[in-house]
Motif scaffolding. Structure first.
Motif, PDB file in Angstrom:
ATOM      1  N   ARG A 240       0.901  -1.275  -0.015  1.00 25.15           N
ATOM      2  CA  ARG A 240       0.044  -0.097  -0.117  1.00 25.15           C
ATOM      3  C   ARG A 240       0.793   1.325   0.096  1.00 25.15           C
ATOM      4  NH1 ARG A 240      -2.994   0.181   5.056  1.00 25.15           N
ATOM      5  NH2 ARG A 240      -4.187   2.133   4.252  1.00 25.15           N
ATOM      6  N   LEU A 241       1.702   1.181   0.950  1.00 17.27           N
ATOM      7  CA  LEU A 241       2.775   2.485   1.038  1.00 17.27           C
ATOM      8  C   LEU A 241       3.454   2.653  -0.257  1.00 17.27           C
ATOM      9  CD1 LEU A 241       4.167   4.564   2.736  1.00 17.27           C
ATOM     10  CD2 LEU A 241       5.773   3.302   3.375  1.00 17.27           C
ATOM     11  N   ASN A 242       3.952   1.607  -1.089  1.00 16.34           N
ATOM     12  CA  ASN A 242       4.760   1.931  -2.214  1.00 16.34           C
ATOM     13  C   ASN A 242       3.634   2.512  -3.502  1.00 16.34           C
ATOM     14  OD1 ASN A 242       6.909   1.010  -1.309  1.00 16.34           O
ATOM     15  ND2 ASN A 242       6.647  -1.089  -2.215  1.00 16.34           N
ATOM     16  N   PHE A 243       2.322   2.062  -3.366  1.00 20.14           N
ATOM     17  CA  PHE A 243       1.371   2.613  -4.310  1.00 20.14           C
ATOM     18  C   PHE A 243       1.313   4.296  -4.015  1.00 20.14           C
ATOM     19  CE2 PHE A 243      -0.298  -1.707  -5.352  1.00 20.14           C
ATOM     20  CZ  PHE A 243       0.103  -1.801  -6.610  1.00 20.14           C
ATOM     21  N   ILE A 244       1.187   4.279  -2.620  1.00 15.29           N
ATOM     22  CA  ILE A 244       0.990   5.885  -2.354  1.00 15.29           C
ATOM     23  C   ILE A 244       2.147   6.676  -2.729  1.00 15.29           C
ATOM     24  CG2 ILE A 244       0.953   7.472  -0.276  1.00 15.29           C
ATOM     25  CD1 ILE A 244      -0.674   5.150   1.303  1.00 15.29           C
ATOM     26  N   LEU A 245       3.364   6.239  -2.427  1.00 14.83           N
ATOM     27  CA  LEU A 245       4.549   6.922  -2.662  1.00 14.83           C
ATOM     28  C   LEU A 245       4.877   6.811  -4.029  1.00 14.83           C
ATOM     29  CD1 LEU A 245       7.159   5.379  -0.059  1.00 14.83           C
ATOM     30  CD2 LEU A 245       5.954   7.379   0.055  1.00 14.83           C
ATOM     31  N   GLY A 246       4.397   5.843  -4.933  1.00 17.95           N
ATOM     32  CA  GLY A 246       4.504   6.057  -6.422  1.00 17.95           C
ATOM     33  C   GLY A 246       3.605   7.286  -6.956  1.00 17.95           C
TER      34      GLY A 246
ATOM     35  N   GLY B 156      11.927   6.045  -2.180  1.00 23.20           N
ATOM     36  CA  GLY B 156      12.457   6.646  -0.759  1.00 23.20           C
ATOM     37  C   GLY B 156      12.698   8.236  -0.956  1.00 23.20           C
ATOM     38  N   LYS B 157      13.038   8.801  -2.034  1.00 18.60           N
ATOM     39  CA  LYS B 157      12.872  10.225  -2.180  1.00 18.60           C
ATOM     40  C   LYS B 157      11.465  10.773  -1.900  1.00 18.60           C
ATOM     41  CE  LYS B 157      15.591  12.246  -5.485  1.00 18.60           C
ATOM     42  NZ  LYS B 157      16.091  12.251  -6.802  1.00 18.60           N
ATOM     43  N   ALA B 158      10.303  10.192  -2.333  1.00 18.87           N
ATOM     44  CA  ALA B 158       9.080  10.401  -2.029  1.00 18.87           C
ATOM     45  C   ALA B 158       8.894  10.762  -0.626  1.00 18.87           C
ATOM     46  CB  ALA B 158       8.082   9.681  -2.641  1.00 18.87           C
ATOM     47  N   LEU B 159       9.142   9.513   0.168  1.00 14.79           N
ATOM     48  CA  LEU B 159       8.943   9.718   1.747  1.00 14.79           C
ATOM     49  C   LEU B 159       9.810  10.569   1.929  1.00 14.79           C
ATOM     50  CD1 LEU B 159       7.605   8.238   3.992  1.00 14.79           C
ATOM     51  CD2 LEU B 159       9.580   6.498   4.142  1.00 14.79           C
ATOM     52  N   ASP B 160      11.015  10.877   1.752  1.00 12.63           N
ATOM     53  CA  ASP B 160      11.952  12.050   2.066  1.00 12.63           C
ATOM     54  C   ASP B 160      11.258  13.178   2.101  1.00 12.63           C
ATOM     55  OD1 ASP B 160      13.722  10.136   2.909  1.00 12.63           O
ATOM     56  OD2 ASP B 160      14.955  10.343   0.990  1.00 12.63           O
ATOM     57  N   THR B 161      10.748  13.341   1.039  1.00 16.60           N
ATOM     58  CA  THR B 161       9.962  14.709   0.557  1.00 16.60           C
ATOM     59  C   THR B 161       8.723  14.925   1.635  1.00 16.60           C
ATOM     60  OG1 THR B 161      10.316  14.422  -1.904  1.00 16.60           O
ATOM     61  CG2 THR B 161       8.727  15.991  -1.194  1.00 16.60           C
ATOM     62  N   VAL B 162       7.865  13.916   1.744  1.00 13.40           N
ATOM     63  CA  VAL B 162       6.870  13.918   2.709  1.00 13.40           C
ATOM     64  C   VAL B 162       7.354  14.426   4.183  1.00 13.40           C
ATOM     65  CG1 VAL B 162       4.938  13.000   3.898  1.00 13.40           C
ATOM     66  CG2 VAL B 162       5.413  12.559   1.330  1.00 13.40           C
ATOM     67  N   VAL B 163       8.387  13.704   4.708  1.00 17.10           N
ATOM     68  CA  VAL B 163       9.093  13.887   5.747  1.00 17.10           C
ATOM     69  C   VAL B 163       9.593  15.303   5.975  1.00 17.10           C
ATOM     70  CG1 VAL B 163      10.967  13.311   7.435  1.00 17.10           C
ATOM     71  CG2 VAL B 163       9.326  11.313   6.281  1.00 17.10           C
ATOM     72  N   SER B 164      10.038  15.654   4.975  1.00 15.94           N
ATOM     73  CA  SER B 164      10.939  17.199   5.104  1.00 15.94           C
ATOM     74  C   SER B 164       9.921  18.204   5.191  1.00 15.94           C
ATOM     75  CB  SER B 164      11.735  17.137   3.679  1.00 15.94           C
ATOM     76  OG  SER B 164      10.953  17.543   2.658  1.00 15.94           O
ATOM     77  N   HIS B 165       8.429  17.870   4.798  1.00 10.40           N
ATOM     78  CA  HIS B 165       7.418  19.083   4.965  1.00 10.40           C
ATOM     79  C   HIS B 165       6.530  18.916   5.902  1.00 10.40           C
ATOM     80  CE1 HIS B 165       7.880  21.121   0.633  1.00 10.40           C
ATOM     81  NE2 HIS B 165       8.507  19.841   0.468  1.00 10.40           N
ATOM     82  N   ALA B 166       6.843  18.048   6.833  1.00  8.79           N
ATOM     83  CA  ALA B 166       6.067  17.765   8.053  1.00  8.79           C
ATOM     84  C   ALA B 166       6.433  18.700   9.144  1.00  8.79           C
ATOM     85  CB  ALA B 166       6.240  16.261   8.561  1.00  8.79           C
ATOM     86  N   ARG B 167       5.229  19.094   9.743  1.00  9.38           N
ATOM     87  CA  ARG B 167       5.256  19.910  11.056  1.00  9.38           C
ATOM     88  C   ARG B 167       5.612  19.103  12.336  1.00  9.38           C
ATOM     89  NH1 ARG B 167       3.438  24.972  11.772  1.00  9.38           N
ATOM     90  NH2 ARG B 167       2.143  24.152  13.744  1.00  9.38           N
ATOM     91  N   VAL B 168       6.905  18.926  12.625  1.00 11.35           N
ATOM     92  CA  VAL B 168       7.187  18.223  13.875  1.00 11.35           C
ATOM     93  C   VAL B 168       7.281  18.738  15.147  1.00 11.35           C
ATOM     94  CG1 VAL B 168       8.850  16.573  14.764  1.00 11.35           C
ATOM     95  CG2 VAL B 168       8.714  16.826  12.397  1.00 11.35           C
TER      96      VAL B 168
END
Length: 464
Positions: A361-367, A420-432
């Motif tokens: 599921r995650l791979n389809f979302i990141l795709g 992996g770059k897609a997940l990095d992108t989402v993480v980098s834009h998160a409000r932590v």
């Protein structure tokens, strides 16, 4: 060509394809002519044998080649006709070649599920960021002291919990030695000679340490233990086992003082204050890694929660099998017995299925994020990933690259990098923890060059 579709799941469709005799006959002529051109038969020059003789000699091979080509061609035609974009090679079955040379077969096609992607930038993430305290440093240093501890023999001491005992012990059930009853039983349970045992409650054998309390060097004692019904080693579940134990020595662990001499053993020329500083830096780095891992995990959890998705069962099954093999291998490397692994097989399989479903599921979302963001993989990124894999497999990068090209595996590696770059992108834009993103990643729309990646390594001609 006649194509009938049968929807099996949201993302899986069966294509029932029928080809008329004319298609087979036309393809037969082309393949037969190619066989005639390349064949040398006794009494004829190459390519000059009559077609009828060639067909009689190679009829089975020609039929197989014609069938394969017709299936490949008609499946591609069906994809275009039905507007299907497969994400896996189709599985072909039920191939039937009739007497009139009409051909029927079924191709199962897996397609990409529709992904309804919500706003994925600015996810609110809460994660604890642990600060390293003096107590944490002290605890780590205590572990280092334990690693450098000395063991001294204590004469005449009655063994207590926490002591280290050197002993022989042998287990038996109703007078029969465990080594005879169960030849493949782990020695830890069957018995050992001159074994170092730290006396702890229920480890490694439930009740053994308690039964040894008060013994002195040179004494022998029978200790009866009862294995619980849920014990890890299936052969011993519910049994009462008698262990004949002979104590040879009682050892006491002597910890070194936390001084410069101790520091010098860890790092020649160092001081205890320098070691403390290094430990703090290491613990801080570990804390940062754990924090980043926690944030990443929370982002993944939210993506899976926000994007309901029905995934192809075939992909989940394949991923489950892969993860189960990895779990079993990890347990074997940790020394877990095959029998113990088998006893938890259902539990392991359930964990693998759950993880596999989430991963697919995650791979389809990141795709989908890869597509939305225009994420591309550079030749350098692909080359460095190959070089990293080569180091892990203890191969030269150039040799691994050839193997990957041979098996057409580079596109899969490129996809892994992009996800992996897609997940990095989402993480980098998160409000932590309520803070605005510090370094959000933005992607250009440049496409990947399809030239062969240059892989750094010995003989590549570059300075490294």
């Amino acid at each position: 060509m006649k194509v009938t579709t049968e929807q099996k799941e949201t993302c899986i469709v069966d294509l029932h394809i029928e080809l008329p005799p004319e298609r087979f006959q036309s393809e037969w002529k082309e393949v037969g002519a190619e066989y005639r051109r390349l064949t040398t038969l006794p009494g004829f020059r190459k390519g000059k044998a009559p077609l009828a003789i060639v067909e009689k000699r190679y009829g089975r091979e020609i039929e197989q080649e014609v069938t394969r080509k017709l299936i490949d061609d008609s499946v591609r035609e069906a994809f275009t006709e039905q507007k299907l974009v497969p994400i896996q090679s189709p599985q072909v079955r039920d191939i039937t070649l009739e007497g009139d040379r009409s051909l029927r077969f079924t191709a199962t096609v897996v397609t990409r599920p529709p992904v309804n992607l919500p706003e994925f930038k600015g996810l609110e993430v809460t994660a604890e960021k642990k600060a390293v305290s003096d107590a944490d440093v002290d605890q780590f240093l205590e572990g280092l002291r334990g690693d450098l501890a000395d063991f001294t023999t204590v004469e005449g001491k009655a063994v207590e919990m926490g002591d280290f005992a050197i002993l022989d012990y042998e287990g038996s059930i109703e007078g029969k030695a465990l080594t005879e009853a169960y030849p493949d039983l782990q020695p830890t349970y069957a018995g050992r000679k001159n074994f170092w045992l730290k006396l702890e409650e229920d480890r490694p054998i439930p009740g053994l340490a308690a039964g040894l309390l008060g013994m002195k060097a040179g004494e022998t004692r029978d200790v009866e233990v009862s294995y619980p019904a849920e014990f890890g080693e299936e052969k011993l579940r519910g049994y009462r086992v008698t262990y004949k134990a002979t104590l040879h020595e009682v050892k006491e662990r002597v910890l070194p003082a936390l001084d410069d001499a101790f520091a010098d053993k860890l790092s020649p020329g160092s001081t205890i204050e320098a070691i403390r500083s290094q430990v703090r830096e290491r613990l801080q780095a570990n804390a940062e890694e754990n924090f980043a891992r926690t944030v990443r995990g929370e982002v993944v959890r939210q993506l899976l929660e926000k994007v309901p998705l029905e995934t192809p069962s075939t992909m989940v099954q394949q991923e489950s099998a892969t993860l189960l093999r990895e779990i079993i291998m990890e347990n074997q490397q940790r020394g877990v017995s095959e029998e113990e692994i088998r006893s938890h097989q259902e539990e392991l399989l359930g964990a693998a299925k759950q993880s596999a479903g989430d991963k697919v599921r995650l791979n389809f979302i990141l795709g989908e994020i890869v597509s939305r963001e225009g994420i591309r993989v550079s030749r350098e990124e692909l080359a460095w990933r190959v070089a990293s894999m080569a180091e892990r497999y203890r191969m030269t990068p150039q040799k691994l690259l050839k193997e990957l090209q041979k098996h057409n595996a580079l596109p899969g590696i490129e996809e892994e990098i992009a996800l992996g770059k897609a997940l990095d992108t989402v993480v980098s834009h998160a409000r932590v923890n309520g803070e605005e993103p510090k370094n959000p990643i933005h992607h250009s729309q440049e496409s990947l060059s399809h030239e062969e990646p240059h892989v750094h390594g010995p003989g590549c001609g570059h300075d490294h």
